[in-house]
Design a protein around this motif. Sequence first.
Motif, short mmCIF file in Angstrom:
data_model
loop_
_atom_site.label_atom_id
_atom_site.label_comp_id
_atom_site.label_asym_id
_atom_site.label_seq_id
_atom_site.Cartn_x
_atom_site.Cartn_y
_atom_site.Cartn_z
N GLU A 1 2.07 20.43 91.72
CA GLU A 1 2.69 21.65 92.23
C GLU A 1 2.59 22.68 91.11
N VAL A 2 2.06 23.86 91.43
CA VAL A 2 1.89 24.89 90.41
C VAL A 2 2.87 26.01 90.68
N ASP A 3 3.66 26.33 89.68
CA ASP A 3 4.62 27.43 89.80
C ASP A 3 3.84 28.75 89.73
N PRO A 4 3.83 29.53 90.82
CA PRO A 4 2.99 30.72 90.82
C PRO A 4 3.49 31.79 89.84
N ARG B 1 3.24 20.74 87.66
CA ARG B 1 4.05 19.53 87.66
C ARG B 1 3.30 18.47 88.45
N ILE B 2 3.27 17.25 87.95
CA ILE B 2 2.65 16.16 88.69
C ILE B 2 3.69 15.66 89.69
N LEU C 1 6.95 13.59 84.51
CA LEU C 1 6.15 12.68 85.34
C LEU C 1 6.93 12.05 86.48
N PRO C 2 6.21 11.71 87.54
CA PRO C 2 6.78 10.84 88.57
C PRO C 2 6.43 9.38 88.22
N MET C 3 6.83 8.45 89.07
CA MET C 3 6.31 7.09 88.94
C MET C 3 4.80 7.14 89.16
N ILE C 4 4.07 6.24 88.52
CA ILE C 4 2.62 6.21 88.67
C ILE C 4 2.30 4.98 89.52
#
Lengths: 750, 159, 81
Positions: free
Chosen positions: A612-615, A621-622, A684-687
């Motif tokens: 997700e890219v903050d415009p 963010r992954i 990070l999230p879980m991978i």
Amino acid sequence: MALDKNAPETRSFKVVGSRPLRPDGIDKVTGRARFGADMSAPGMLIGHILRSPHAHARIRAIDTSKAEALAGVKAVVTRADFAAAPEGMEDVLDNCMAGEKALYDGHAVAAIAATSAAIARQAAKLIEVDYEVLPHVTDVDAAMAPGAPALHDGRSDETVPDGYSANVMSRVEYGHGDIEAGLAKADRVLERSYKTAATHQGYIEPHACLATMGPDGQADLWCCTQGHYMVRNTCAALLGMDQGQLRVTASEIGGGFGGKTTVFIEPVALALARKAGRPVKIVMDRTEVLRATGPTASSSIDVRIGMTKDGRITAADAELRYQGGAYPGSPVGMGSMSAFAPYDLENVRTIGYDVVTNRPKQAAYRAPGAPMAAFAVESAIDELAKGFGLDPLDVRLKNAAREGTRSSYGPTFPAIGLEATLRAAKDHPHWSAPLGPNQGRGVACGFWFNFGGDTCVTLNVTPDGTVTVTEGNPDIGGSRASMSMMAAEELGIPYEKVRTVIADTGALGQNEVTDGSRVTFAVGLATIEAARAAKREMCARVAKIWGIDEEAVIWEDGAAKPAGPNAGDYPPMTLAEIAAIASNTGGPIAGHHEVNAEGAGVSFATHIADTEVDPDTGATRIVRYTVIQDAGKAVHPAYVEGQFQGGAVQGIGWALNEEYIYGADGILQNPGFLDYRIPVASDLPMIDTVILEIPNPGHPYGVRGVGETSIVPPLAAVANSVSAATGVRMTDLPMSPPKVLAAVQGQQEG
Amino acid sequence: MSQIHVTTRLNGDETEFLCDAQETLLDVLRNRLGLTGAKEGCGTGDCGACSVTVDGRLVCSCLMLGAEAVGREIETVENMADGETLHPLQRKFLEHAALQCGICTPGILVAAKSLLEQNPSPTEEEARYWLAGNLCRCTGYDKIIRAVMDAAEEMRRAS
Amino acid sequence: MVKVRIWGSLTAATDGRSEVEVDATNLRELLDSLAQAYPGLQPQLKRGVTVAIDGLLYNDDWFTPISDDSEVVLLSRLQGG
Ligand code: FES
Ligand code: FES
């Protein structure tokens, strides 16, 4: 060697494939484990290294007299304290201690041993180095330009055509077919240039060692390394010692990822210890690690790919330019070989240039050379697929290399797992999950070779029937557990009855460094063979006891049993029973195996990344990440998952944050973890991981290496995802927020 | 240079040491008191490998002077297990394979213990932010976070 | 005779041919025969190569058998991390 070709997939395993606790676990959660910096010796001095403040300078003279006169200083060494290096080791020595020139910011020029760290640091300030500052170059393309400041003269090898900058050390070319003819058949030819920054392995443990040398020339060295046999051989050569006189013990190692496959401080500590006649400990600080040990190469890559509108690649061409720091040896050859390896291509070519610049000598970093190449190629394929409105996984499946494909680097592939990873990706719920606003999904493939190499294992059976496995490869991520598991499997005894130890260089023959994902494969193979040798010995002993032929005794479920016509004649004898009477039947029981375990299999992975890219800020963010990789037989699945996850996250850091930033003065601007930002838990999230087990025919249990492939796809997977989220194609890593923001704004204005 | 005499409570025991004025608590622990469980990954407060608690607060021992330990209660990873019995976090780290090389592990365990003391039921996000100051280069944090969440649950059930 | 595929930049030493034939029954003989037949390859052989034999990679083991129908490909020396 003749590899055991027994069909691995038909086996069922009892221990292999389970998830037992690791043998070094308790030490590591209680703080007892001894890492490089955790050792000390009576009378120990502290070593400190003086480093060049210039990116490129001739060293006219070094005056150490004031430093030597300082109370508490016991030895000072410069290059003059080392004899000329043996052929082939000149660069290693020069990198450990500069000779005529300092070639990068942070290059070692002198070293001090003193009674305290404070005195050693103070003494360093008293050393007067007369530098003649020279023009420098740190960018790969600038270093290749005509008229660039030259680091070395006349060192380019015969592969470099006339007319290139003196900084081009060598050129490689791979491929087959006819590029131009292939491109002519394409519906679209995409031409793009890509750049990746140099990144550091970023192991949390800085290099550390403790050296002692007696007046008789016998020396001991304790250090954190991926290969203490390599350290022994290199240090012995640089100090003019016999290898047998130097005993190296590997400490627990706090990460390496390739960066601890060479020496930096170890020869210096030995030279100081020799001169001072006392033990010398050197521990790098983080700044030194970043300035003076090996990051990986930075790269500049041009790609041309032709594709038909139904997604078939008609030709693929790439030129790769890697700078590997101040000495030849960037991993551009492996980048060139791996770039298009996942694809079945009629017309393919890669050309690679190895370039020197005024930066620290690169060291291997997990799948050296491959991630950058995969970033360029996988980005280009993604862009073409999207341009035609095709599913990027379908395009990859359409072009995927399979058994029988002639690879882009030459050899024909045996059974490989790429297609399986692509299909698993398509079937994975992640691939079809909905995306939120400002989010995008990217996918990319990766390839790595894996290696074998020199390996020794000795397996001893103790009188009470437990087993010790002695191996020579530092355990960087749980390999002791894996070896114990394979020995237990082979002997048919519980995992708890086996303990694996890492021996010092006095205990075994030569062992290749822990690299190339070789340990589970090669050391595992030697462990299995050592166990088989012990079994043969035990069967022979039992045959004597029973008075029957050796061939009539078989090993099953941890015991010797009579077979054939004698089946059932005698009760089975367990390993413990045989061990208890070993003295009566011929003496202690052991098995050992020494081998150059060549013939490792290749491995493939497919990764899916959601970002997700903050415009407003350009920050990425992954959101979700999935790794799918062919591991061959997974010996300890938890550690296989750990390798997948760790490699993926290192790749995410490379894609988003990490970079070596040099100022116009050639000085590294960000030599600390604050500004050289590796991923943290909150990034990070879980991978997620999916382990595919396509057995390696070259290993008795079907094991492949797993450690490296996982860092190859993430750069492109994340870049493709960011491009899907923003609509702009990012071709320059890292995709730091300012870069992404500028690209997004540029697109809105355009 | 004259040294400073410091009396402190370390892992529950009254402890005395001499140190130089500029020596960090990390140096004192590692070089003078033989407690090498806390690691130096950076020396600048950026990696958390040197984490200890001082009067119950999580600190980077590389950023604190040894002399500042006067009269404080210092706890290090060496005191986490109760004799033979591992702390639930230590056990869960082993069960979840939450360490590869293990160099970050002492710092992360100390930090996670401190988290669970302040907040016995953290969300995954809270755990991730609390541990953001502890770098791990090997694991990608997945198994570390799982181990912390699992330990938290077990400790809640036990209490 | 064994057919050996050579990577692009080495063809300067093999009169532009990307496939050459030499007599060899193992890795050592292969490297010796190549060095003899194509002296221009010697600097690279000395720096080190990896040889793919039927799809598997070999660095040093001299006595690795090679048969006439083996697929043999010369590669840059491989190094891991
Ligand atoms: S060593 Fe203290 S934070 Fe890194
Ligand atoms: S396990 Fe190696 S740094 Fe965390």
